[in-house]
Design a protein around this motif. Structure first.
Motif, mmCIF file in Angstrom:
data_model
loop_
_atom_site.group_PDB
_atom_site.id
_atom_site.type_symbol
_atom_site.label_atom_id
_atom_site.label_comp_id
_atom_site.label_asym_id
_atom_site.label_seq_id
_atom_site.Cartn_x
_atom_site.Cartn_y
_atom_site.Cartn_z
ATOM 1 N N VAL A 40 0.824 -1.219 0.000
ATOM 2 C CA VAL A 40 0.000 0.000 0.000
ATOM 3 C C VAL A 40 0.857 1.267 0.000
ATOM 4 C CG1 VAL A 40 -1.720 1.335 1.299
ATOM 5 C CG2 VAL A 40 -1.912 -1.139 1.155
ATOM 6 N N LEU A 41 0.476 2.184 -0.881
ATOM 7 C CA LEU A 41 1.113 3.501 -0.914
ATOM 8 C C LEU A 41 0.297 4.410 0.004
ATOM 9 C CD1 LEU A 41 2.964 5.703 -2.156
ATOM 10 C CD2 LEU A 41 1.341 5.842 -4.067
ATOM 11 N N VAL A 42 0.951 4.944 1.040
ATOM 12 C CA VAL A 42 0.257 5.824 1.991
ATOM 13 C C VAL A 42 0.620 7.267 1.654
ATOM 14 C CG1 VAL A 42 0.002 6.476 4.420
ATOM 15 C CG2 VAL A 42 0.302 4.062 3.801
ATOM 16 N N ILE A 43 -0.409 8.069 1.409
ATOM 17 C CA ILE A 43 -0.174 9.488 1.094
ATOM 18 C C ILE A 43 -0.874 10.323 2.161
ATOM 19 C CG2 ILE A 43 -0.479 11.346 -0.587
ATOM 20 C CD1 ILE A 43 -0.688 9.233 -2.772
ATOM 21 N N SER A 44 -0.098 11.157 2.843
ATOM 22 C CA SER A 44 -0.702 12.020 3.862
ATOM 23 C C SER A 44 -0.733 13.467 3.384
ATOM 24 C CB SER A 44 0.113 11.943 5.154
ATOM 25 O OG SER A 44 -0.292 12.974 6.035
ATOM 26 N N ILE A 45 -1.893 14.117 3.574
ATOM 27 C CA ILE A 45 -1.961 15.558 3.286
ATOM 28 C C ILE A 45 -2.060 16.351 4.587
ATOM 29 C CG2 ILE A 45 -2.973 15.296 0.996
ATOM 30 C CD1 ILE A 45 -5.676 16.110 2.168
ATOM 31 N N ALA A 46 -1.881 15.661 5.715
ATOM 32 C CA ALA A 46 -1.994 16.347 7.010
ATOM 33 C C ALA A 46 -0.779 17.247 7.226
ATOM 34 C CB ALA A 46 -2.100 15.319 8.127
ATOM 35 N N ALA A 47 -1.051 18.514 7.470
ATOM 36 C CA ALA A 47 0.034 19.478 7.637
ATOM 37 C C ALA A 47 0.901 19.086 8.830
ATOM 38 C CB ALA A 47 -0.559 20.868 7.856
ATOM 39 N N GLY A 48 2.205 19.125 8.632
ATOM 40 C CA GLY A 48 3.148 19.005 9.748
ATOM 41 C C GLY A 48 3.415 17.613 10.284
ATOM 42 N N LYS A 65 2.794 -2.600 8.026
ATOM 43 C CA LYS A 65 3.754 -3.127 7.049
ATOM 44 C C LYS A 65 4.025 -2.159 5.900
ATOM 45 C CE LYS A 65 2.419 -7.973 7.753
ATOM 46 N NZ LYS A 65 0.968 -7.989 8.041
ATOM 47 N N ALA A 66 3.221 -1.101 5.800
ATOM 48 C CA ALA A 66 3.390 -0.187 4.652
ATOM 49 C C ALA A 66 4.733 0.530 4.734
ATOM 50 C CB ALA A 66 2.246 0.832 4.633
ATOM 51 N N ARG A 67 5.433 0.542 3.613
ATOM 52 C CA ARG A 67 6.774 1.150 3.551
ATOM 53 C C ARG A 67 6.773 2.421 2.688
ATOM 54 N NH1 ARG A 67 7.538 -1.907 6.712
ATOM 55 N NH2 ARG A 67 9.067 -3.553 7.088
ATOM 56 N N LYS A 68 5.815 2.455 1.767
ATOM 57 C CA LYS A 68 5.836 3.560 0.786
ATOM 58 C C LYS A 68 4.982 4.715 1.334
ATOM 59 C CE LYS A 68 4.690 0.480 -2.297
ATOM 60 N NZ LYS A 68 4.198 -0.117 -3.535
ATOM 61 N N ILE A 69 5.680 5.765 1.780
ATOM 62 C CA ILE A 69 4.974 6.889 2.409
ATOM 63 C C ILE A 69 5.295 8.184 1.645
ATOM 64 C CG2 ILE A 69 4.496 8.092 4.583
ATOM 65 C CD1 ILE A 69 4.281 5.125 5.062
ATOM 66 N N VAL A 70 4.255 8.922 1.339
ATOM 67 C CA VAL A 70 4.404 10.194 0.624
ATOM 68 C C VAL A 70 3.697 11.277 1.434
ATOM 69 C CG1 VAL A 70 3.774 11.471 -1.488
ATOM 70 C CG2 VAL A 70 4.369 9.050 -1.631
ATOM 71 N N ARG A 71 4.298 12.463 1.436
ATOM 72 C CA ARG A 71 3.589 13.618 2.028
ATOM 73 C C ARG A 71 3.281 14.620 0.942
ATOM 74 N NH1 ARG A 71 6.465 16.579 6.867
ATOM 75 N NH2 ARG A 71 4.892 18.212 6.656
ATOM 76 N N GLY A 77 3.003 20.716 -3.098
ATOM 77 C CA GLY A 77 4.372 20.239 -2.897
ATOM 78 C C GLY A 77 4.327 18.802 -2.430
ATOM 79 N N LEU A 78 5.212 17.959 -2.996
ATOM 80 C CA LEU A 78 5.247 16.539 -2.623
ATOM 81 C C LEU A 78 6.626 16.175 -2.121
ATOM 82 C CD1 LEU A 78 3.528 15.363 -5.879
ATOM 83 C CD2 LEU A 78 2.639 14.761 -3.639
ATOM 84 N N TYR A 79 6.658 15.298 -1.123
ATOM 85 C CA TYR A 79 7.936 14.750 -0.666
ATOM 86 C C TYR A 79 7.829 13.228 -0.668
ATOM 87 C CZ TYR A 79 11.652 13.069 2.269
ATOM 88 O OH TYR A 79 12.736 12.351 2.738
ATOM 89 N N PHE A 80 8.849 12.575 -1.259
ATOM 90 C CA PHE A 80 8.884 11.106 -1.313
ATOM 91 C C PHE A 80 9.997 10.592 -0.422
ATOM 92 C CE2 PHE A 80 7.523 12.512 -5.596
ATOM 93 C CZ PHE A 80 6.238 12.000 -5.568
ATOM 94 N N ARG A 81 9.700 9.611 0.391
ATOM 95 C CA ARG A 81 10.773 8.995 1.163
ATOM 96 C C ARG A 81 11.715 8.263 0.219
ATOM 97 N NH1 ARG A 81 10.509 8.236 6.699
ATOM 98 N NH2 ARG A 81 11.309 6.111 6.695
ATOM 99 N N PRO A 82 12.985 8.139 0.603
ATOM 100 C CA PRO A 82 13.950 7.471 -0.268
ATOM 101 C C PRO A 82 13.508 6.045 -0.625
ATOM 102 C CG PRO A 82 15.062 8.499 1.599
ATOM 103 C CD PRO A 82 13.593 8.623 1.861
#
Ligand SMILES: NC(=O)c1ccc[n+]([C@@H]2O[C@H](COP(=O)([O-])OP(=O)(O)OC[C@H]3O[C@@H](n4cnc5c(N)ncnc54)[C@H](OP(=O)(O)O)[C@@H]3O)[C@@H](O)[C@H]2O)c1
Length: 273
Positions: free
Chosen positions: A95-103, A115-121, A136-141
């Motif tokens: 699962v790709l987890v995408i958070s739009i929660a500020a901060g 178990k989810a490893r793929k996290i995007v803000r 603006g998007l940030y991807f974990r390595p």
């Protein structure tokens, strides 16, 4: 991850931002109604979303995430901890987890996402409501190109996207484009008030102010010139515009804007987890 057409998107929280994204995704044709599901505790909101978009809605978040390929966290930052306590154990590795929660940092989310490893803000702004967000998007390595493409496609459906390579830069994104629409509204209000002060009716002044900003954005978008070069097109030597610009410089508008973005960025840092 499955092919894009078949991805199942689950929104946790069916508020304003989730609705803007659902609308953008459906209008752009990127996703179909059957691919989207929303978990939302408020019955009235669930009914409204179901009726307006024909998507699936659910009261319990766990059932929603158990079917998800992409899980979009669209609740208020103060709700994120309880939401992740609830759904974290049910998030599988793909699962790709995408958070739009500020901060809320990706590290903090990762630690509570099972178990989810793929996290995007992502940090969209309020103009997503009219399909014109600056996000603006940030991807974990090591998140992978496919996941990046999916996340950018989602936010690309409600406007423009940029990627930052340091997570802390999302605080600057928050201070610049997150809060930015409010700065522009203040500018519009002040421009309108100035016209009224000098004798125009409020309606006429407001229409002129709005179209001036719209037209300027159109010029900046279509002409391949820097903002300074665009300003020079209008500001002929000894003319009216340079007189107005001089007053703006004397009023330290530039310094005030720098300070505004800086203070909003600092506040975003203070509120971060
Ligand atoms: N709006 C913006 O301009 C903007 C810009 C950038 C980022 N964001 C971020 O986007 C997120 C959502 O903002 P928003 O403006 O869409 O807020 P919102 O309209 O308040 O939406 C949040 C929704 O989540 C629901 N909710 C609350 N607890 C829940 C739970 N445990 N499980 C599932 N759903 C739950 C709320 O329902 P109830 O109303 O019943 O509590 C509400 O419908 C926030 O984290 C915010 O920081 C917003």
């Amino acid at each position: 991850m499955k092919k894009k057409k078949k991805l199942r998107l689950s929104f946790i929280g069916g508020g304003k931002m989730a609705e803007a994204l659902v609308r953008g995704l459906l209008d752009s044709g990127a996703y179909t109604r059957s691919q989207i599901e929303v978990g939302e505790p408020d019955g009235g909101r669930r009914d409204a979303l179901k009726e307006a978009y024909g998507i699936r809605v659910a009261k319990t978040n766990v059932s929603v995430v158990s079917r998800a390929d992409v899980c979009i966290l669209a609740v208020k930052p103060q709700e994120i901890a309880s939401v992740l306590d609830e759904i974290g154990p049910h998030l599988s590795a793909h699962v790709l987890v995408i958070s739009i929660a500020a901060g809320i940092s990706t590290h903090w989310i990762r630690e509570r996402s099972g178990k989810a490893r793929k996290i995007v803000r992502a940090m969209p702004n309020a103009a997503a409501l009219v399909g014109e967000s600056a996000t603006g998007l940030y991807f974990r390595p090591r998140i992978g190109e496919e996941a990046k493409k999916v996340a950018m496609g989602i936010f690309g459906s409600v406007g423009e996207t940029v990627v930052v390579d340091k997570e802390e830069h999302l605080n600057i994104v928050t201070g610049l484009s997150g809060s930015g629409p409010a700065y522009v509204f203040l500018f519009l209000e002040a421009l309108t008030d100035a016209g009224v002060y000098l004798g125009l009716s409020r309606d006429v002044a407001a229409r002129l102010a709005l179209q001036t900003v719209r037209g300027s954005v159109g010029m900046a978008t279509e002409l391949d010139k820097s903002f300074a070069a665009l300003r020079e097109i209008i500001a002929s030597p000894g003319g009216t515009t340079v007189a107005g610009l001089k007053a703006l410089e004397e009023g330290a508008v530039r310094a005030a804007l720098t300070k505004a973005v800086e203070m909003a960025t600092r506040r975003s840092e203070e509120l971060s987890l």
